[in-house]
Write an enzyme that holds these catalytic residues in place. Sequence first.
Site, PDB file in Angstrom:
ATOM      1  N   SER A 248       1.049  -1.141  -0.111  1.00 43.54           N
ATOM      2  CA  SER A 248      -0.061  -0.054   0.195  1.00 43.54           C
ATOM      3  C   SER A 248       0.926   1.091  -0.137  1.00 43.54           C
ATOM      4  O   SER A 248       2.140   1.190   0.200  1.00 43.54           O
ATOM      5  CB  SER A 248      -0.755  -0.057   1.298  1.00 43.54           C
ATOM      6  OG  SER A 248      -0.396   0.533   2.310  1.00 43.54           O
ATOM      7  N   LYS A 249       0.155   2.481  -0.353  1.00 43.42           N
ATOM      8  CA  LYS A 249       0.993   3.547  -0.294  1.00 43.42           C
ATOM      9  C   LYS A 249       1.642   4.013   1.022  1.00 43.42           C
ATOM     10  O   LYS A 249       2.265   4.747   1.004  1.00 43.42           O
ATOM     11  CB  LYS A 249      -0.051   4.691  -0.900  1.00 43.42           C
ATOM     12  CG  LYS A 249      -0.290   4.565  -2.331  1.00 43.42           C
ATOM     13  CD  LYS A 249      -0.996   5.619  -3.104  1.00 43.42           C
ATOM     14  CE  LYS A 249      -1.230   5.450  -4.542  1.00 43.42           C
ATOM     15  NZ  LYS A 249      -2.568   5.808  -5.022  1.00 43.42           N
ATOM     16  N   ARG A 250       1.224   3.210   2.056  1.00 48.26           N
ATOM     17  CA  ARG A 250       1.770   3.678   3.451  1.00 48.26           C
ATOM     18  C   ARG A 250       3.206   3.169   3.446  1.00 48.26           C
ATOM     19  O   ARG A 250       3.909   3.479   4.455  1.00 48.26           O
ATOM     20  CB  ARG A 250       0.729   3.067   4.625  1.00 48.26           C
ATOM     21  CG  ARG A 250      -0.336   3.911   4.598  1.00 48.26           C
ATOM     22  CD  ARG A 250      -1.301   3.626   5.909  1.00 48.26           C
ATOM     23  NE  ARG A 250      -1.958   2.384   5.417  1.00 48.26           N
ATOM     24  CZ  ARG A 250      -3.223   2.120   4.796  1.00 48.26           C
ATOM     25  NH1 ARG A 250      -3.766   3.561   4.624  1.00 48.26           N
ATOM     26  NH2 ARG A 250      -3.671   1.299   4.734  1.00 48.26           N
TER      27      ARG A 250
END
Length: 312
Positions: A248-250
């Site tokens: 994920s973008k995290r």
Amino acid sequence: MRIMRGRFAPSPTGDIHLGNIWTALLAWLQVRSAGGVMVLRMEDLDPGRSRPLYADRLMADMKWLGLDWDEGPDVGGPYAPYSQHERRDLYQAALEQLAADGIVYPCYCTRAELAASAPHSGDTERIYSGTCRRREVAEACKGARQPSLRLVVPPGITSFTDLQAGDVSQDISQEVGDFVVRRSDGVHAYQLAVVVDDAAMEITHVLRGYDLLSSTPRQLLLYRLLGQPAPVFTHVPLLIAPDGHRLSKRQQDLSIACLRAQGVKAEAIIGYLAYKANLIDARQPVKAAELIASFDVSKLQSDPVIVDSHDL
Ligand code: GLU
């Protein structure tokens, strides 16, 4: 034969990571190996989450990786504009077409009510019980809050053959229910916007992540209701971290910006992904363009693909 038109349609809500580039690379190879037209469409429909800064960085990262496009927000093209925030009139027109057919209704349910009426826990966002389809309920709620708009889903099976996932069937009325086509804050739903755009841009082939496979029957229903031909779909396996979680973008360590800052070369990233896609036999640096001639989507495995930032 019609020329292939494919697209990559990212949401600019953060720095792109390896998983986004995996999809972009495969969509790009599908189009380039067929001599088709590649479209880049910015899915920045949600003003709360999208940032122009991320759209700019995304385009810079893609160019650095050797992935180009023939039509897009920066270069324009015959189907401009290529950013969803500039295409709202088209979504509204499609919505009005559906409303004129009497198959859209306002829904006043709150999140809490949706959760309480969901038959299984975890399905709260998925199966809508149809409370507001019964007009008296909607009338009684009128004025209470801004409604979302839902589509009346007819009963019946929607089927299609996915080039990667094979035959897929779903009774949307049973497994999803009447779904939202415009949110209560006035933002058109992804399901509607993506269909309107892919139809208007005459996209013939959609290659995207497996997570969107379950959205496809809803989109096929919308194509049918709007009287538009549907593209051919290919849903490719997702990249996952060694702990089994989706990228994920995290996870900043697998963002292209971070890899680049650490000195990882574009060819190393492309080579790593090409190896994971079984497009090359050994892990080695390679340019995206060198993969075009031998691209074959059937070489992909069907299970999620594990990637590890330490590999890079
Ligand atoms: N904008 C969506 C995303 O970034 C992809 C939509 C699509 O490919 O249909 O997840």
